[in-house]
Design a protein around this motif. Sequence first.
Motif, PDB file in Angstrom:
ATOM      1  N   GLN A   1       0.808  -1.208   0.000  1.00  0.00           N
ATOM      2  CA  GLN A   1       0.000   0.000   0.000  1.00  0.00           C
ATOM      3  C   GLN A   1       0.850   1.271   0.000  1.00  0.00           C
ATOM      4  N   ARG A   2       1.898   1.318   0.829  1.00  0.00           N
ATOM      5  CA  ARG A   2       2.690   2.533   0.914  1.00  0.00           C
ATOM      6  C   ARG A   2       3.386   2.844  -0.413  1.00  0.00           C
ATOM      7  N   ARG A   3       3.944   1.826  -1.053  1.00  0.00           N
ATOM      8  CA  ARG A   3       4.592   2.065  -2.342  1.00  0.00           C
ATOM      9  C   ARG A   3       3.577   2.506  -3.387  1.00  0.00           C
ATOM     10  N   GLU A   4       2.392   1.900  -3.362  1.00  0.00           N
ATOM     11  CA  GLU A   4       1.357   2.290  -4.318  1.00  0.00           C
ATOM     12  C   GLU A   4       0.997   3.765  -4.157  1.00  0.00           C
ATOM     13  N   GLU A   5       0.859   4.204  -2.908  1.00  0.00           N
ATOM     14  CA  GLU A   5       0.516   5.595  -2.658  1.00  0.00           C
ATOM     15  C   GLU A   5       1.608   6.535  -3.151  1.00  0.00           C
ATOM     16  N   LEU A   6       2.858   6.169  -2.917  1.00  0.00           N
ATOM     17  CA  LEU A   6       3.969   7.005  -3.383  1.00  0.00           C
ATOM     18  C   LEU A   6       4.025   7.058  -4.905  1.00  0.00           C
ATOM     19  N   CYS A   7       3.783   5.913  -5.555  1.00  0.00           N
ATOM     20  CA  CYS A   7       3.796   5.884  -7.023  1.00  0.00           C
ATOM     21  C   CYS A   7       2.679   6.739  -7.595  1.00  0.00           C
ATOM     22  N   LYS A   8       1.491   6.650  -7.004  1.00  0.00           N
ATOM     23  CA  LYS A   8       0.375   7.456  -7.486  1.00  0.00           C
ATOM     24  C   LYS A   8       0.647   8.941  -7.300  1.00  0.00           C
ATOM     25  N   TRP A   9       1.219   9.299  -6.154  1.00  0.00           N
ATOM     26  CA  TRP A   9       1.541  10.702  -5.914  1.00  0.00           C
ATOM     27  C   TRP A   9       2.602  11.174  -6.899  1.00  0.00           C
ATOM     28  N   THR A  10       3.592  10.342  -7.152  1.00  0.00           N
ATOM     29  CA  THR A  10       4.645  10.697  -8.109  1.00  0.00           C
ATOM     30  C   THR A  10       4.058  10.900  -9.500  1.00  0.00           C
TER      31      THR A  10
END
Length: 311
Positions: free
Chosen positions: A73-82
């Motif tokens: 989940q945390r990586r997904e959120e960072l990728c979406k924000w990026t």
Amino acid sequence: MQMNTGVAMSLWCEEAEDAERTPVRTADGGQAQLRAAWDPSVSGNRVIQRLLHMEDRYAPSPLYISIIQQDPQRREELCKWTLEVCCVCGCDEAVFPLSVSLMDRFLSATLSLPASPHCLAAACVLIASKLTECDNIQSDALCAAADDNFLPSDLREMERVVLGTLRWDTAAVTPQDFLPHFLASVQEWSEGGDSEQERTTLRRHSDTLAAMCVCEPRFLGTPPSLMAAASLNCALRGLSDRGRTQRSAMSLRLAELCQADLVVLQYYSRMIECALHQRLSSGLAEAPTEKGDEMEDERAGTPTDMREIDF
């Protein structure tokens, strides 16, 4: 051997935040990106083989992949924000996958998130923009995108940390590096040829599918060449008017280019289509929106329609 300590030895190039720039303007007043025209002499099997030889060097560690698969989940959120930052700032399509690659490699080496994960993601965007764009994104824009949760000085310090951890080896191989060469090879090999508009549409949809794969934890650790070939294969199946036999032959050609079995390419193509349908269905279920006027001229109803993907 004694070194002269009076000489400053530094590879760091300080930025001038208030440096004057003279951007190139388009006819409608917008800012244009200076790009070299496509050169067929720098494409072909030789270039593809070189990229294939280099791609394993930039793969994240198996330990990092296993950790992310347990809690994605945390990586997904960072990728979406990026991705949102890259879209809002109008970055080149190559910036986002390179940014995520830098972030994954940094986390592979450290196995721990910094105090400000968004500062890490922004630093990776800044580095990727410097490598791929002639007019790179500014620190102030990245800070504003993060609602000023960190200062430009914090961003520059994080940039130093990322560069030091990666030993300045930042020119990673991404799916976007393979896509133009795969597309040119397939169209050169196939009978006939697509129009310029069809080639542009295929490239744009392939880029979007590859960006979706970068966001998806299930594709973490997949070779960039295979992601690029599978993305282009999905775009060809969804958009091309060619017959089934010719599409199968083009899929076989893509498998040869990325040095993978045809079964493996088809498996990853189905994974991409499954991920696409999940995002389309979740996007329609959460917030159905009206389509923009600028999309009216695109083909609808294809399995790779990009207009409703919720990243």
